[in-house]
Design an enzyme around this catalytic site. Sequence first.
Site, short mmCIF file in Angstrom:
data_model
loop_
_atom_site.label_atom_id
_atom_site.label_comp_id
_atom_site.label_asym_id
_atom_site.label_seq_id
_atom_site.Cartn_x
_atom_site.Cartn_y
_atom_site.Cartn_z
N GLY A 56 2.82 4.76 5.93
CA GLY A 56 3.92 5.51 6.78
C GLY A 56 4.39 6.64 5.99
O GLY A 56 4.80 6.24 4.74
N ASP A 244 3.44 12.75 10.44
CA ASP A 244 3.11 12.61 8.97
C ASP A 244 3.34 14.29 8.52
O ASP A 244 3.50 14.31 7.26
CB ASP A 244 1.61 12.13 8.73
CG ASP A 244 1.61 10.80 8.68
OD1 ASP A 244 1.77 10.22 7.91
OD2 ASP A 244 1.39 10.23 9.78
#
Length: 352
Positions: A56, A244
Amino acid sequence: MAISTDQRSMGAVAMRWHGDRLELLDQRLLPAGEHWVTAADASAVAQCIADMVVRGAPAIGISAAYGVALAAYNARGNSNWKAAVRLAIDELAQSRPTAVNLFWALQRMEQTFLTCASPGEAVELLAAEAVLIHEEDLAANLAMADHALDVMNPQQAIGVLTHCNTGALATGGYGTALGVIRRLHERQLLDRVYADETRPWLQGSRLTAWELMQDNIPVTLNADGAAAAILASGKVKWVLVGADRITANGDVANKIGTYSLAVLARYHNVGFMVVAPSSTVDMALVSGTEIPIEEREGTEVREIRGIPLAPAGVDVFNPVFDVTPAGLIDAIVTEKGAVRKPDLAGMRALFA
Protein backbone atom coordinates in the site's frame (compact mmCIF):
# COMPACT_ATOMS: atom_id res chain seq x y z
CA MET A 1 11.40 6.49 22.59
CA ALA A 2 8.50 4.05 22.53
CA ILE A 3 5.43 5.09 20.58
CA SER A 4 2.34 2.95 20.12
CA THR A 5 0.45 3.58 16.91
CA ASP A 6 -2.57 1.63 18.12
CA GLN A 7 -4.14 4.69 19.75
CA ARG A 8 -3.62 6.81 16.61
CA SER A 9 -4.93 4.26 14.15
CA MET A 10 -8.52 3.67 13.16
CA GLY A 11 -9.22 0.24 11.79
CA ALA A 12 -6.58 -2.48 11.64
CA VAL A 13 -3.04 -1.67 12.79
CA ALA A 14 -0.37 -2.38 10.18
CA MET A 15 2.73 -1.10 12.01
CA ARG A 16 3.96 -0.38 15.54
CA TRP A 17 6.90 1.91 16.24
CA HIS A 18 9.02 1.43 19.36
CA GLY A 19 11.95 3.79 18.80
CA ASP A 20 14.56 1.06 18.39
CA ARG A 21 12.52 -1.23 16.13
CA LEU A 22 9.52 -1.30 13.82
CA GLU A 23 6.94 -4.07 13.96
CA LEU A 24 5.02 -4.81 10.77
CA LEU A 25 1.94 -6.99 10.47
CA ASP A 26 2.87 -9.59 7.85
CA GLN A 27 0.14 -9.02 5.27
CA ARG A 28 1.23 -12.05 3.24
CA LEU A 29 -0.20 -14.32 5.93
CA LEU A 30 -3.59 -12.69 6.45
CA PRO A 31 -6.29 -13.75 7.06
CA ALA A 32 -4.99 -17.17 8.14
CA GLY A 33 -2.90 -15.71 10.95
CA GLU A 34 -1.70 -12.44 12.45
CA HIS A 35 2.09 -12.52 12.57
CA TRP A 36 4.29 -9.51 13.34
CA VAL A 37 7.72 -9.07 11.74
CA THR A 38 10.28 -7.07 13.71
CA ALA A 39 12.62 -4.87 11.69
CA ALA A 40 15.55 -3.55 13.71
CA ASP A 41 17.40 -1.73 10.92
CA ALA A 42 16.82 -0.02 7.59
CA SER A 43 17.85 -3.07 5.57
CA ALA A 44 15.19 -5.17 7.26
CA VAL A 45 12.56 -2.51 6.54
CA ALA A 46 13.62 -2.37 2.88
CA GLN A 47 13.35 -6.15 2.65
CA CYS A 48 9.88 -6.09 4.20
CA ILE A 49 8.79 -3.53 1.59
CA ALA A 50 10.28 -5.52 -1.31
CA ASP A 51 8.78 -8.80 -0.05
CA MET A 52 5.34 -7.19 0.49
CA VAL A 53 5.23 -7.83 4.22
CA VAL A 54 3.95 -4.25 4.15
CA ARG A 55 2.18 -2.89 1.05
CA GLY A 56 0.00 0.00 0.00
CA ALA A 57 1.62 3.23 -1.17
CA PRO A 58 1.08 5.31 2.01
CA ALA A 59 2.14 2.46 4.33
CA ILE A 60 5.28 1.89 2.25
CA GLY A 61 6.22 5.55 2.63
CA ILE A 62 5.59 5.54 6.37
CA SER A 63 7.59 2.34 6.84
CA ALA A 64 10.50 3.77 4.85
CA ALA A 65 10.47 6.87 7.05
CA TYR A 66 10.74 4.68 10.13
CA GLY A 67 13.56 2.80 8.36
CA VAL A 68 15.55 6.04 8.09
CA ALA A 69 14.93 6.70 11.78
CA LEU A 70 16.26 3.23 12.58
CA ALA A 71 19.36 3.94 10.50
CA ALA A 72 20.09 6.99 12.65
CA TYR A 73 19.45 5.03 15.85
CA ASN A 74 21.84 2.24 14.82
CA ALA A 75 24.52 4.70 13.66
CA ARG A 76 24.49 6.87 16.80
CA GLY A 77 27.85 5.54 18.01
CA ASN A 78 29.43 5.53 14.56
CA SER A 79 31.84 8.27 13.49
CA ASN A 80 30.50 7.78 9.95
CA TRP A 81 26.88 8.15 11.03
CA LYS A 82 26.02 10.52 8.18
CA ALA A 83 27.24 8.07 5.55
CA ALA A 84 25.32 5.25 7.22
CA VAL A 85 22.04 7.18 7.10
CA ARG A 86 22.57 8.21 3.48
CA LEU A 87 23.27 4.59 2.55
CA ALA A 88 20.04 3.54 4.25
CA ILE A 89 18.04 6.14 2.33
CA ASP A 90 19.47 4.84 -0.94
CA GLU A 91 18.70 1.24 -0.01
CA LEU A 92 15.12 2.03 0.95
CA ALA A 93 14.60 3.94 -2.30
CA GLN A 94 15.36 0.78 -4.28
CA SER A 95 12.79 -1.40 -2.50
CA ARG A 96 9.78 -0.65 -4.82
CA PRO A 97 9.80 1.47 -8.01
CA THR A 98 6.21 2.63 -8.68
CA ALA A 99 4.67 4.13 -5.52
CA VAL A 100 5.77 7.76 -5.37
CA ASN A 101 4.90 7.98 -1.64
CA LEU A 102 8.09 6.04 -0.94
CA PHE A 103 10.28 8.67 -2.56
CA TRP A 104 8.24 11.53 -1.13
CA ALA A 105 8.72 10.21 2.42
CA LEU A 106 12.43 9.57 1.90
CA GLN A 107 12.92 13.06 0.50
CA ARG A 108 11.21 14.51 3.56
CA MET A 109 13.39 12.44 5.87
CA GLU A 110 16.51 13.51 3.97
CA GLN A 111 15.57 17.17 4.33
CA THR A 112 15.27 16.66 8.08
CA PHE A 113 18.55 14.74 8.15
CA LEU A 114 20.37 17.68 6.54
CA THR A 115 19.50 19.82 9.57
CA CYS A 116 21.05 17.36 12.05
CA ALA A 117 24.37 18.41 13.58
CA SER A 118 25.02 15.35 15.74
CA PRO A 119 24.10 11.66 15.94
CA GLY A 120 21.87 12.29 18.95
CA GLU A 121 20.01 15.05 17.16
CA ALA A 122 19.57 12.79 14.13
CA VAL A 123 18.01 10.06 16.28
CA GLU A 124 15.58 12.51 17.86
CA LEU A 125 14.60 14.54 14.82
CA LEU A 126 14.30 11.67 12.34
CA ALA A 127 12.13 9.63 14.70
CA ALA A 128 9.91 12.65 15.30
CA GLU A 129 9.60 13.28 11.56
CA ALA A 130 8.67 9.66 10.85
CA VAL A 131 5.97 9.77 13.53
CA LEU A 132 4.70 13.06 12.07
CA ILE A 133 4.48 11.51 8.59
CA HIS A 134 2.46 8.66 10.11
CA GLU A 135 0.11 10.98 11.98
CA GLU A 136 -0.35 13.27 8.98
CA ASP A 137 -1.35 10.31 6.83
CA LEU A 138 -4.11 9.34 9.24
CA ALA A 139 -5.36 12.94 9.35
CA ALA A 140 -5.29 13.07 5.54
CA ASN A 141 -7.39 9.93 5.30
CA LEU A 142 -10.05 11.41 7.55
CA ALA A 143 -10.11 14.61 5.48
CA MET A 144 -10.32 12.65 2.22
CA ALA A 145 -13.39 10.80 3.44
CA ASP A 146 -15.19 14.11 3.96
CA HIS A 147 -14.16 15.48 0.56
CA ALA A 148 -15.25 12.27 -1.15
CA LEU A 149 -18.72 12.34 0.38
CA ASP A 150 -19.10 15.94 -0.77
CA VAL A 151 -18.45 14.75 -4.34
CA MET A 152 -20.67 11.66 -4.09
CA ASN A 153 -23.51 13.42 -2.25
CA PRO A 154 -25.46 10.21 -1.57
CA GLN A 155 -29.09 10.73 -0.63
CA GLN A 156 -29.61 7.14 0.51
CA ALA A 157 -27.56 4.01 1.21
CA ILE A 158 -25.58 3.00 -1.87
CA GLY A 159 -23.52 0.07 -3.08
CA VAL A 160 -19.85 0.53 -3.99
CA LEU A 161 -17.18 -1.66 -5.54
CA THR A 162 -13.50 -1.53 -4.64
CA HIS A 163 -10.30 -3.13 -5.87
CA CYS A 164 -7.21 -4.27 -3.96
CA ASN A 165 -6.77 -2.99 -0.38
CA THR A 166 -6.81 0.69 0.50
CA GLY A 167 -7.68 0.43 4.17
CA ALA A 168 -5.88 0.85 7.46
CA LEU A 169 -3.52 -1.97 6.42
CA ALA A 170 -2.31 0.08 3.47
CA THR A 171 -2.04 3.44 5.25
CA GLY A 172 -1.36 5.08 8.59
CA GLY A 173 -4.91 4.23 9.65
CA TYR A 174 -8.55 4.46 8.49
CA GLY A 175 -7.75 4.15 4.78
CA THR A 176 -8.04 6.05 1.50
CA ALA A 177 -10.78 4.53 -0.69
CA LEU A 178 -11.67 2.19 2.15
CA GLY A 179 -11.73 5.21 4.45
CA VAL A 180 -14.50 6.65 2.28
CA ILE A 181 -16.34 3.36 2.66
CA ARG A 182 -15.90 3.56 6.45
CA ARG A 183 -17.35 7.07 6.43
CA LEU A 184 -20.34 5.97 4.35
CA HIS A 185 -20.94 3.17 6.84
CA GLU A 186 -20.62 5.53 9.82
CA ARG A 187 -23.29 7.79 8.31
CA GLN A 188 -25.57 4.86 7.41
CA LEU A 189 -25.13 5.64 3.72
CA LEU A 190 -23.58 2.31 2.75
CA ASP A 191 -25.69 -0.56 1.49
CA ARG A 192 -22.89 -2.98 0.60
CA VAL A 193 -19.25 -3.18 -0.52
CA TYR A 194 -18.34 -5.46 -3.40
CA ALA A 195 -14.66 -6.36 -3.08
CA ASP A 196 -12.71 -7.63 -6.09
CA GLU A 197 -10.48 -10.54 -5.03
CA THR A 198 -7.53 -8.81 -6.81
CA ARG A 199 -5.33 -11.40 -8.46
CA PRO A 200 -2.58 -12.45 -8.15
CA TRP A 201 -1.87 -11.41 -4.54
CA LEU A 202 -5.55 -11.52 -3.56
CA GLN A 203 -5.41 -8.36 -1.48
CA GLY A 204 -9.15 -7.92 -1.88
CA SER A 205 -10.06 -11.35 -0.54
CA ARG A 206 -7.28 -11.66 2.05
CA LEU A 207 -7.11 -8.07 3.30
CA THR A 208 -10.08 -5.91 2.31
CA ALA A 209 -12.70 -8.54 3.15
CA TRP A 210 -10.87 -9.22 6.42
CA GLU A 211 -10.72 -5.53 7.38
CA LEU A 212 -14.38 -4.93 6.59
CA MET A 213 -15.54 -8.02 8.47
CA GLN A 214 -13.44 -6.96 11.48
CA ASP A 215 -15.46 -3.74 11.58
CA ASN A 216 -18.84 -5.32 10.74
CA ILE A 217 -19.13 -3.47 7.42
CA PRO A 218 -21.29 -5.42 4.93
CA VAL A 219 -19.06 -6.89 2.23
CA THR A 220 -19.50 -9.33 -0.64
CA LEU A 221 -16.35 -10.84 -2.14
CA ASN A 222 -16.28 -11.39 -5.89
CA ALA A 223 -13.88 -12.72 -8.49
CA ASP A 224 -12.30 -9.93 -10.54
CA GLY A 225 -14.10 -11.21 -13.64
CA ALA A 226 -17.50 -10.76 -11.95
CA ALA A 227 -17.15 -6.97 -11.67
CA ALA A 228 -18.85 -6.35 -15.02
CA ALA A 229 -21.91 -8.38 -14.01
CA ILE A 230 -22.13 -6.54 -10.69
CA LEU A 231 -21.94 -3.12 -12.35
CA ALA A 232 -24.52 -4.21 -14.95
CA SER A 233 -26.91 -5.18 -12.14
CA GLY A 234 -27.30 -1.57 -11.02
CA LYS A 235 -26.32 -2.41 -7.44
CA VAL A 236 -23.24 -0.15 -7.49
CA LYS A 237 -23.19 3.65 -7.75
CA TRP A 238 -19.44 4.22 -7.36
CA VAL A 239 -16.19 2.36 -7.94
CA LEU A 240 -13.69 3.53 -5.31
CA VAL A 241 -9.97 2.83 -5.72
CA GLY A 242 -6.66 4.11 -4.41
CA ALA A 243 -3.50 5.08 -6.31
CA ASP A 244 0.23 4.51 -6.26
CA ARG A 245 1.09 7.45 -8.49
CA ILE A 246 -0.96 10.24 -10.10
CA THR A 247 0.58 12.33 -12.88
CA ALA A 248 0.13 16.00 -13.77
CA ASN A 249 -2.63 15.32 -16.29
CA GLY A 250 -4.63 13.10 -13.89
CA ASP A 251 -3.57 9.68 -15.18
CA VAL A 252 -3.45 7.16 -12.32
CA ALA A 253 -1.26 4.12 -11.69
CA ASN A 254 -2.95 1.64 -9.38
CA LYS A 255 -3.18 -2.10 -8.81
CA ILE A 256 -3.44 -4.13 -12.01
CA GLY A 257 -7.10 -4.43 -12.99
CA THR A 258 -7.99 -0.84 -12.11
CA TYR A 259 -7.95 0.29 -15.75
CA SER A 260 -10.47 -2.35 -16.79
CA LEU A 261 -12.74 -1.33 -13.91
CA ALA A 262 -12.68 2.27 -15.13
CA VAL A 263 -13.71 1.15 -18.62
CA LEU A 264 -16.54 -0.95 -17.16
CA ALA A 265 -17.69 1.88 -14.91
CA ARG A 266 -17.88 4.31 -17.84
CA TYR A 267 -19.87 1.84 -19.94
CA HIS A 268 -22.35 1.20 -17.14
CA ASN A 269 -22.66 4.86 -16.10
CA VAL A 270 -21.15 4.19 -12.67
CA GLY A 271 -19.00 6.83 -10.96
CA PHE A 272 -15.25 6.16 -10.79
CA MET A 273 -13.33 7.83 -7.96
CA VAL A 274 -9.62 7.71 -7.05
CA VAL A 275 -8.83 8.46 -3.40
CA ALA A 276 -5.20 9.06 -2.42
CA PRO A 277 -3.09 11.49 -0.37
CA SER A 278 -1.43 14.41 -2.15
CA SER A 279 1.93 12.68 -1.57
CA THR A 280 0.81 10.28 -4.33
CA VAL A 281 0.60 13.11 -6.87
CA ASP A 282 3.72 13.44 -9.03
CA MET A 283 3.45 16.72 -10.92
CA ALA A 284 6.92 16.13 -12.39
CA LEU A 285 5.46 13.46 -14.69
CA VAL A 286 3.31 14.78 -17.52
CA SER A 287 1.28 11.61 -18.11
CA GLY A 288 0.92 7.99 -17.15
CA THR A 289 3.16 6.83 -20.00
CA GLU A 290 6.11 8.07 -17.91
CA ILE A 291 5.29 6.00 -14.81
CA PRO A 292 7.67 3.07 -14.19
CA ILE A 293 5.52 -0.05 -13.88
CA GLU A 294 6.88 -2.77 -11.62
CA GLU A 295 6.76 -6.32 -12.94
CA ARG A 296 7.20 -9.23 -10.57
CA GLU A 297 8.26 -12.79 -11.26
CA GLY A 298 5.86 -15.34 -12.72
CA THR A 299 5.62 -17.66 -9.73
CA GLU A 300 3.07 -15.26 -8.20
CA VAL A 301 0.67 -16.11 -11.04
CA ARG A 302 1.62 -19.76 -11.63
CA GLU A 303 0.98 -20.78 -8.03
CA ILE A 304 -0.47 -19.72 -4.69
CA ARG A 305 1.57 -20.56 -1.58
CA GLY A 306 3.31 -23.39 -3.38
CA ILE A 307 0.15 -24.89 -4.94
CA PRO A 308 0.48 -25.02 -8.76
CA LEU A 309 -2.25 -23.27 -10.74
CA ALA A 310 -0.65 -23.43 -14.20
CA PRO A 311 1.80 -25.57 -16.18
CA ALA A 312 5.32 -25.36 -14.81
CA GLY A 313 7.47 -22.95 -16.76
CA VAL A 314 4.68 -21.25 -18.69
CA ASP A 315 5.54 -17.63 -19.58
CA VAL A 316 3.80 -15.09 -17.35
CA PHE A 317 3.05 -11.38 -17.74
CA ASN A 318 2.84 -10.05 -14.19
CA PRO A 319 2.67 -6.24 -13.98
CA VAL A 320 1.78 -5.02 -10.49
CA PHE A 321 0.05 -1.88 -11.76
CA ASP A 322 -1.76 -0.47 -14.77
CA VAL A 323 -2.46 3.13 -15.75
CA THR A 324 -6.01 4.49 -15.90
CA PRO A 325 -6.33 7.49 -18.25
CA ALA A 326 -7.70 10.66 -16.68
CA GLY A 327 -10.58 10.68 -19.19
CA LEU A 328 -12.11 7.65 -17.45
CA ILE A 329 -11.96 9.17 -13.96
CA ASP A 330 -14.83 11.19 -12.49
CA ALA A 331 -12.91 12.54 -9.50
CA ILE A 332 -9.51 12.40 -7.84
CA VAL A 333 -9.85 13.10 -4.11
CA THR A 334 -6.98 14.06 -1.81
CA GLU A 335 -6.83 15.74 1.58
CA LYS A 336 -6.43 19.06 -0.28
CA GLY A 337 -9.75 18.63 -2.04
CA ALA A 338 -11.18 17.05 -5.18
CA VAL A 339 -10.42 17.43 -8.87
CA ARG A 340 -13.52 16.55 -10.85
CA LYS A 341 -13.03 15.31 -14.43
CA PRO A 342 -9.26 15.61 -13.91
CA ASP A 343 -7.04 17.16 -16.55
CA LEU A 344 -3.82 19.18 -16.56
CA ALA A 345 -5.56 22.46 -15.71
CA GLY A 346 -7.54 20.99 -12.84
CA MET A 347 -4.52 19.20 -11.40
CA ARG A 348 -2.39 22.35 -11.59
CA ALA A 349 -5.08 24.41 -9.89
CA LEU A 350 -4.97 22.15 -6.82
CA PHE A 351 -1.37 20.89 -6.74
CA ALA A 352 0.91 23.35 -8.56
